[in-house]
Design a protein around this motif. Structure first.
Motif, PDB file in Angstrom:
ATOM      1  N   LEU A 127       0.832  -1.221   0.000  1.00 38.96           N
ATOM      2  CA  LEU A 127       0.000   0.000   0.000  1.00 38.96           C
ATOM      3  C   LEU A 127       0.859   1.260   0.000  1.00 38.96           C
ATOM      4  O   LEU A 127       0.535   2.243  -0.667  1.00 38.96           O
ATOM      5  CB  LEU A 127      -0.939  -0.009   1.204  1.00 38.96           C
ATOM      6  N   ILE A 130       2.164   1.805  -3.439  1.00 35.73           N
ATOM      7  CA  ILE A 130       1.104   2.431  -4.254  1.00 35.73           C
ATOM      8  C   ILE A 130       1.002   3.919  -3.930  1.00 35.73           C
ATOM      9  O   ILE A 130       0.844   4.754  -4.823  1.00 35.73           O
ATOM     10  CB  ILE A 130      -0.251   1.730  -4.006  1.00 35.73           C
ATOM     11  N   PHE A 131       1.103   4.231  -2.642  1.00 40.48           N
ATOM     12  CA  PHE A 131       1.079   5.638  -2.197  1.00 40.48           C
ATOM     13  C   PHE A 131       2.186   6.435  -2.877  1.00 40.48           C
ATOM     14  O   PHE A 131       1.953   7.521  -3.423  1.00 40.48           O
ATOM     15  CB  PHE A 131       1.230   5.661  -0.675  1.00 40.48           C
ATOM     16  N   SER A 134       1.646   6.695  -6.709  1.00 31.41           N
ATOM     17  CA  SER A 134       0.554   7.641  -6.947  1.00 31.41           C
ATOM     18  C   SER A 134       1.065   9.080  -6.891  1.00 31.41           C
ATOM     19  O   SER A 134       0.734   9.908  -7.748  1.00 31.41           O
ATOM     20  CB  SER A 134      -0.543   7.432  -5.889  1.00 31.41           C
ATOM     21  N   SER A 153      -4.635   9.487 -10.712  1.00 34.26           N
ATOM     22  CA  SER A 153      -3.365   8.993 -10.166  1.00 34.26           C
ATOM     23  C   SER A 153      -3.157   9.447  -8.722  1.00 34.26           C
ATOM     24  O   SER A 153      -2.523   8.753  -7.922  1.00 34.26           O
ATOM     25  CB  SER A 153      -2.190   9.462 -11.034  1.00 34.26           C
ATOM     26  N   LEU A 155      -5.638  10.128  -6.445  1.00 37.30           N
ATOM     27  CA  LEU A 155      -6.660   9.652  -5.510  1.00 37.30           C
ATOM     28  C   LEU A 155      -6.204   8.489  -4.621  1.00 37.30           C
ATOM     29  O   LEU A 155      -6.440   8.516  -3.398  1.00 37.30           O
ATOM     30  CB  LEU A 155      -7.943   9.273  -6.269  1.00 37.30           C
ATOM     31  N   PRO A 156      -5.552   7.450  -5.178  1.00 37.30           N
ATOM     32  CA  PRO A 156      -5.126   6.351  -4.292  1.00 37.30           C
ATOM     33  C   PRO A 156      -4.204   6.827  -3.173  1.00 37.30           C
ATOM     34  O   PRO A 156      -4.279   6.329  -2.042  1.00 37.30           O
ATOM     35  CB  PRO A 156      -4.390   5.397  -5.249  1.00 37.30           C
ATOM     36  N   GLY A 157      -3.336   7.804  -3.491  1.00 37.79           N
ATOM     37  CA  GLY A 157      -2.388   8.309  -2.507  1.00 37.79           C
ATOM     38  C   GLY A 157      -3.029   9.064  -1.360  1.00 37.79           C
ATOM     39  O   GLY A 157      -2.404   9.280  -0.324  1.00 37.79           O
ATOM     40  N   VAL A 159      -5.641   7.886   0.177  1.00 38.76           N
ATOM     41  CA  VAL A 159      -6.372   6.918   0.993  1.00 38.76           C
ATOM     42  C   VAL A 159      -5.515   5.756   1.479  1.00 38.76           C
ATOM     43  O   VAL A 159      -5.575   5.374   2.659  1.00 38.76           O
ATOM     44  CB  VAL A 159      -7.584   6.366   0.198  1.00 38.76           C
ATOM     45  N   VAL A 160      -4.688   5.167   0.580  1.00 31.59           N
ATOM     46  CA  VAL A 160      -4.063   3.869   0.884  1.00 31.59           C
ATOM     47  C   VAL A 160      -3.102   3.896   2.068  1.00 31.59           C
ATOM     48  O   VAL A 160      -2.872   2.862   2.708  1.00 31.59           O
ATOM     49  CB  VAL A 160      -3.323   3.301  -0.351  1.00 31.59           C
TER      50      VAL A 160
END
Length: 237
Positions: A127, A130-131, A134, A153, A155-157, A159-160
């Motif tokens: 995760l 991914i952060f 992102s 691109s 948005l995931p950063g 939250v994760v």
């Protein structure tokens, strides 16, 4: 695409794969990971420099960080920017976004062996990778070049990192109880900022400041955590 942005892509890909190769040399890899996370504290220094050189008024409290990476000057530079933006040092800012993301995922990959060997840690590492990716991509694709992909691109950063830190906090609570508490404090700050950002369209909230608190709490967690783990490793070795 501009040469410098192509270089960002190449550098991001190269460092991603190089991190897994370096991790095999455990006596050195963790140290590199600690240093990359500690260097995250430099982000806001660079951002301050870029803000001071903008040629249009920039509201630190209201405007998103992405505005500093917009490559053109004027109004309506991207879909929701109906105000004037002019950031002459946009390339420096976008490189900073990219390098910040790289520092995040390089640190996550190289520091993983320093954590307790739990399945949750492996998932948390994924995760955090991914952060970081992102964050890097949001610098490679500025908002005015392609707002859709810049946003998707980024948005995931947003939250994760929250479930990642929760899993880390839970995994280290026996071995490092104070670090676990520190982790949960940063999770609370970041989560609160994220929730308040969702209400920004309905209330006059300082979106720019909230975004900085959201990310800044994670940078601070990584910086302090890297120092703690580094000191622990020196004591035990």
């Amino acid at each position: 695409m501009n040469f410098w942005y192509i270089l960002m892509i190449i550098f991001t890909i190269m460092t991603f794969f190089a991190s897994f190769i370096i991790r095999r040399k455990q006596n050195r890899s963790a140290l590199i990971g600690y240093i990359t996370w500690i260097l995250l504290s430099l982000y806001f220094i660079v951002e301050y420099i870029v803000i001071k050189t903008t040629e249009a008024p920039y509201n630190f409290y209201k405007q998103p960080m992405s505005d500093l990476g917009v490559t053109t000057c004027g109004k309506n530079t991207y879909d929701i920017a109906n105000y004037l933006i002019c950031s002459p040092n946009h390339l420096l800012m976008n490189w900073t976004f990219t390098l910040t993301g790289i520092a995040i995922f390089v640190g996550a990959i190289l520091i993983q062996p320093s954590w307790p060997n739990h399945r949750r840690i492996k998932l948390a590492t994924i995760l955090l990778i991914i952060f970081g990716l992102s964050y890097s991509v949001s610098g490679i694709i500025p908002a005015d070049i392609n707002f859709k992909w810049h946003t998707l691109s980024a948005l995931p950063g947003m939250v994760v990192h929250i479930p990642a830190l929760i899993m880390i906090g839970n995994s280290v609570k026996t071995k490092w109880p104070k670090l676990s508490i520190w982790t949960y404090v940063c999770v609370f700050i970041s989560t609160t900022s994220l929730l308040l950002l969702f209400f920004q369209p309905f209330f006059d909230l300082p979106g720019g400041l909230l975004q900085r608190i959201l990310y800044g709490s994670v940078y601070l967690w990584m910086t302090v955590t890297a120092i703690i783990l580094w000191k622990y490793e020196r004591i035990t070795n």
